[in-house]
Design an enzyme around this catalytic site. Sequence first.
Site, mmCIF file in Angstrom:
data_model
loop_
_atom_site.group_PDB
_atom_site.id
_atom_site.type_symbol
_atom_site.label_atom_id
_atom_site.label_comp_id
_atom_site.label_asym_id
_atom_site.label_seq_id
_atom_site.Cartn_x
_atom_site.Cartn_y
_atom_site.Cartn_z
ATOM 1 C CB SER A 39 -0.983 -0.082 1.332
ATOM 2 O OG SER A 39 -1.428 1.115 1.401
ATOM 3 C CE LYS A 58 -1.341 -4.352 3.051
ATOM 4 N NZ LYS A 58 -1.476 -5.547 2.236
HETATM 5 N N1 LIG Z 1 -8.710 -1.064 -1.174
HETATM 6 C C1 LIG Z 1 -7.902 -0.241 -1.227
HETATM 7 O O1 LIG Z 1 -7.785 1.057 -1.221
HETATM 8 C C2 LIG Z 1 -6.375 -0.665 -1.083
HETATM 9 C C3 LIG Z 1 -5.936 -2.033 -0.917
HETATM 10 N N2 LIG Z 1 -4.492 -2.497 -0.851
HETATM 11 C C4 LIG Z 1 -4.301 -3.787 -0.894
HETATM 12 O O2 LIG Z 1 -4.508 -4.681 -1.835
HETATM 13 C C5 LIG Z 1 -5.086 -5.910 -1.484
HETATM 14 C C6 LIG Z 1 -6.612 -6.062 -1.611
HETATM 15 O O3 LIG Z 1 -7.398 -5.171 -0.769
HETATM 16 P P1 LIG Z 1 -9.171 -5.127 -1.314
HETATM 17 O O4 LIG Z 1 -9.232 -6.067 -2.134
HETATM 18 O O5 LIG Z 1 -9.302 -3.730 -1.033
HETATM 19 O O6 LIG Z 1 -9.417 -5.755 0.267
HETATM 20 P P2 LIG Z 1 -10.787 -6.588 0.523
HETATM 21 O O7 LIG Z 1 -10.889 -6.245 1.896
HETATM 22 O O8 LIG Z 1 -11.641 -6.283 -0.457
HETATM 23 O O9 LIG Z 1 -10.317 -8.233 0.605
HETATM 24 C C7 LIG Z 1 -9.487 -8.512 1.151
HETATM 25 C C8 LIG Z 1 -9.769 -10.090 1.165
HETATM 26 O O10 LIG Z 1 -8.945 -10.750 1.910
HETATM 27 C C9 LIG Z 1 -9.470 -11.681 2.590
HETATM 28 N N3 LIG Z 1 -9.060 -12.249 3.933
HETATM 29 C C10 LIG Z 1 -8.726 -11.090 5.117
HETATM 30 N N4 LIG Z 1 -8.112 -11.577 6.186
HETATM 31 C C11 LIG Z 1 -8.208 -13.022 5.746
HETATM 32 C C12 LIG Z 1 -7.675 -14.268 6.561
HETATM 33 N N5 LIG Z 1 -7.366 -14.112 7.899
HETATM 34 N N6 LIG Z 1 -7.819 -15.406 5.784
HETATM 35 C C13 LIG Z 1 -8.209 -15.660 4.556
HETATM 36 N N7 LIG Z 1 -8.494 -14.664 3.962
HETATM 37 C C14 LIG Z 1 -8.969 -13.192 4.518
HETATM 38 C C15 LIG Z 1 -11.008 -11.237 2.849
HETATM 39 O O11 LIG Z 1 -11.776 -12.275 3.001
HETATM 40 P P3 LIG Z 1 -13.065 -11.716 4.212
HETATM 41 O O12 LIG Z 1 -13.655 -10.651 3.639
HETATM 42 O O13 LIG Z 1 -14.001 -12.823 4.008
HETATM 43 O O14 LIG Z 1 -12.490 -11.593 5.578
HETATM 44 C C16 LIG Z 1 -11.030 -10.669 1.391
HETATM 45 O O15 LIG Z 1 -11.290 -11.393 0.545
HETATM 46 C C17 LIG Z 1 -4.718 -5.970 0.114
HETATM 47 O O16 LIG Z 1 -3.602 -6.411 0.239
HETATM 48 C C18 LIG Z 1 -4.633 -4.290 0.591
HETATM 49 O O17 LIG Z 1 -3.905 -4.180 1.652
HETATM 50 C C19 LIG Z 1 -3.463 -1.357 -1.059
HETATM 51 C C20 LIG Z 1 -3.971 -0.136 -1.145
HETATM 52 C C21 LIG Z 1 -5.270 0.274 -1.290
HETATM 53 C C1 LIG Z 2 -5.594 3.153 1.357
HETATM 54 C C2 LIG Z 2 -5.308 3.595 2.598
HETATM 55 O O1 LIG Z 2 -6.424 3.931 3.057
HETATM 56 C C3 LIG Z 2 -6.176 4.498 4.462
HETATM 57 O O2 LIG Z 2 -5.657 5.869 4.366
HETATM 58 P P1 LIG Z 2 -6.273 7.141 3.790
HETATM 59 O O3 LIG Z 2 -5.730 7.258 2.334
HETATM 60 O O4 LIG Z 2 -6.190 8.114 4.567
HETATM 61 O O5 LIG Z 2 -7.832 6.593 3.700
HETATM 62 P P2 LIG Z 2 -9.405 7.014 3.642
HETATM 63 O O6 LIG Z 2 -9.877 6.639 2.357
HETATM 64 O O7 LIG Z 2 -10.041 6.211 4.940
HETATM 65 O O8 LIG Z 2 -9.617 8.538 3.880
HETATM 66 C C4 LIG Z 2 -8.865 9.313 3.101
HETATM 67 C C5 LIG Z 2 -9.336 10.969 3.271
HETATM 68 O O9 LIG Z 2 -10.669 10.968 3.180
HETATM 69 C C6 LIG Z 2 -11.413 11.914 4.515
HETATM 70 N N1 LIG Z 2 -12.639 11.506 4.503
HETATM 71 C C7 LIG Z 2 -13.569 12.091 4.398
HETATM 72 N N2 LIG Z 2 -14.684 11.559 4.507
HETATM 73 C C8 LIG Z 2 -14.515 10.241 4.735
HETATM 74 C C9 LIG Z 2 -15.407 8.940 4.979
HETATM 75 O O10 LIG Z 2 -16.644 9.091 5.093
HETATM 76 N N3 LIG Z 2 -14.722 7.838 5.072
HETATM 77 C C10 LIG Z 2 -13.534 7.727 5.113
HETATM 78 N N4 LIG Z 2 -13.002 6.748 5.565
HETATM 79 N N5 LIG Z 2 -12.670 9.023 4.733
HETATM 80 C C11 LIG Z 2 -13.178 10.179 4.648
HETATM 81 C C12 LIG Z 2 -10.273 11.128 5.448
HETATM 82 O O11 LIG Z 2 -10.603 11.857 6.491
HETATM 83 C C13 LIG Z 2 -9.051 11.199 4.818
HETATM 84 O O12 LIG Z 2 -8.434 12.468 4.862
HETATM 85 C C14 LIG Z 2 -5.363 3.827 5.425
HETATM 86 O O13 LIG Z 2 -5.895 3.665 6.591
HETATM 87 C C15 LIG Z 2 -4.356 3.296 4.627
HETATM 88 O O14 LIG Z 2 -3.801 2.009 5.348
HETATM 89 C C16 LIG Z 2 -4.353 2.767 3.170
HETATM 90 O O15 LIG Z 2 -3.548 1.950 2.886
#
Ligand SMILES: NC(=O)C1=CN([C@@H]2O[C@H](COP(=O)(O)OP(=O)(O)OC[C@H]3O[C@@H](n4cnc5c(N)ncnc54)[C@H](OP(=O)(O)O)[C@@H]3O)[C@@H](O)[C@H]2O)C=CC1
Ligand SMILES: C[C@H]1O[C@H](OP(=O)(O)OP(=O)(O)OC[C@H]2O[C@@H](n3cnc4c(=O)[nH]c(N)nc43)[C@H](O)[C@@H]2O)[C@@H](O)[C@@H](O)C1=O
Length: 326
Positions: free
Chosen positions: A110, A143
């Site tokens: 991330s 991470k």
């Molecule tokens: N979404 C974002 O904005 C970002 C995501 N990432 C990274 O990208 C990757 C994918 O994220 P994203 O698809 O958004 O996440 P999701 O939460 O949508 O998916 C994560 C998946 O991991 C599974 N999982 C979690 N814990 C376990 C466990 N203990 N055993 C088996 N499976 C597990 C979940 O299953 P279940 O739901 O059943 O627990 C789910 O299917 C991650 O590594 C995340 O850190 C990086 C930057 C930004």
């Molecule tokens: C992907 C990334 O995601 C996280 O970091 P982040 O970028 O700060 O993520 P966020 O999407 O939650 O917020 C972005 C911004 O948006 C503002 N904000 C406004 N209104 C809402 C709101 O309603 N919800 C949320 N969640 N944020 C809000 C919030 O206050 C912040 O300023 C990590 O934990 C980190 O681990 C990581 O990897």
Amino acid sequence: MTADLQQKIYVAGHRGMVGSAIVRHLQAKGYKNIISRTHAELDLTNQAAVKAFFEREKPDQVYFAAAKVGGIHANNVYSAEFIYQNLMMEANVIHQAFEADVKRLLFLGSSCIYPKMAPQPMNEDVLLTGKLEPTNEPYAIAKIAGIKLCESYNRQYGQSHGIDYRSVMPTNLYGPGDNYHPENSHVLPALIRRFHEAKINDASEVVIWGSGLPMREFLYVDDMAAASIFVMQLDKNIYDQQTSPMQSHINVGFGEDLTIARLAEIIAKVVGYRGSIGYDSSKPDGTPRKLMDSGRLARLGWQAKVGLEDGIKLAYADFLKNYANI
Ligand SMILES: NC(=O)C1=CN([C@@H]2O[C@H](COP(=O)(O)OP(=O)(O)OC[C@H]3O[C@@H](n4cnc5c(N)ncnc54)[C@H](OP(=O)(O)O)[C@@H]3O)[C@@H](O)[C@H]2O)C=CC1
Ligand SMILES: C[C@H]1O[C@H](OP(=O)(O)OP(=O)(O)OC[C@H]2O[C@@H](n3cnc4c(=O)[nH]c(N)nc43)[C@H](O)[C@@H]2O)[C@@H](O)[C@@H](O)C1=O
């Protein structure tokens, strides 16, 4: 690497937003032997279960898209779960993949691995040069450990065992299959839901967390899946030319960022909400800015395709279809 469509590919986290997109893209490319397990079938924090799974299945490749994931509030409040579960999953999956002779693994990190006040845009070299953002430090530490696990196994066993474990660092992602939880989600899905509910309920104001001033970069999930497969399949010599053994990760970004206030305006427009927007300064802003320098990936030949407003339209259509009644 030649595309051997019979390769056995394990996608960890295949029901998540990114994992499901990776599966869709692999299937579209003709891969026939994709394996997966739900969280209930295989808890990746359970060392014995992960060991037994890899011993039995012996995949050729692993896309590691499982993680404990959430937005700023979830990271802040559930800090123990974020560091413990992510460290355990990474240690188990990467080590057991090695033990099972998996040659290729792609770990998803991330952009929060970089220092809070890193120079912008942030290139891969700024890793470990400064203090992290406190709201997500535990997740970021896990991470960083994931990157270092991949690098350490490559350094110790790369030549002797022919393994090549790579890491990609996504910026903030969004798209079909996102998490729309009102508190625990990321900003983009949270605001899609909040503006949609405000429109339905004819509310006069939608309140956004923080000041609206932080800047974020957003990448559509199908671009992320395409980038993941692209990096996994890069020829080793080409990958090695752009990376080094102790600095092997690759940023995956969209290339532009915007303020949260501007993001809110775009989402309001896409959703069709016409009321006013307010701000709740009691909520944290987090990192002021985290624009990735994705030059390394561009030099390797990849760039994002889906523009932000188009991507939000696609995400909102998915929300209406699958989640609007949650
Ligand atoms: N979404 C974002 O904005 C970002 C995501 N990432 C990274 O990208 C990757 C994918 O994220 P994203 O698809 O958004 O996440 P999701 O939460 O949508 O998916 C994560 C998946 O991991 C599974 N999982 C979690 N814990 C376990 C466990 N203990 N055993 C088996 N499976 C597990 C979940 O299953 P279940 O739901 O059943 O627990 C789910 O299917 C991650 O590594 C995340 O850190 C990086 C930057 C930004
Ligand atoms: C992907 C990334 O995601 C996280 O970091 P982040 O970028 O700060 O993520 P966020 O999407 O939650 O917020 C972005 C911004 O948006 C503002 N904000 C406004 N209104 C809402 C709101 O309603 N919800 C949320 N969640 N944020 C809000 C919030 O206050 C912040 O300023 C990590 O934990 C980190 O681990 C990581 O990897």
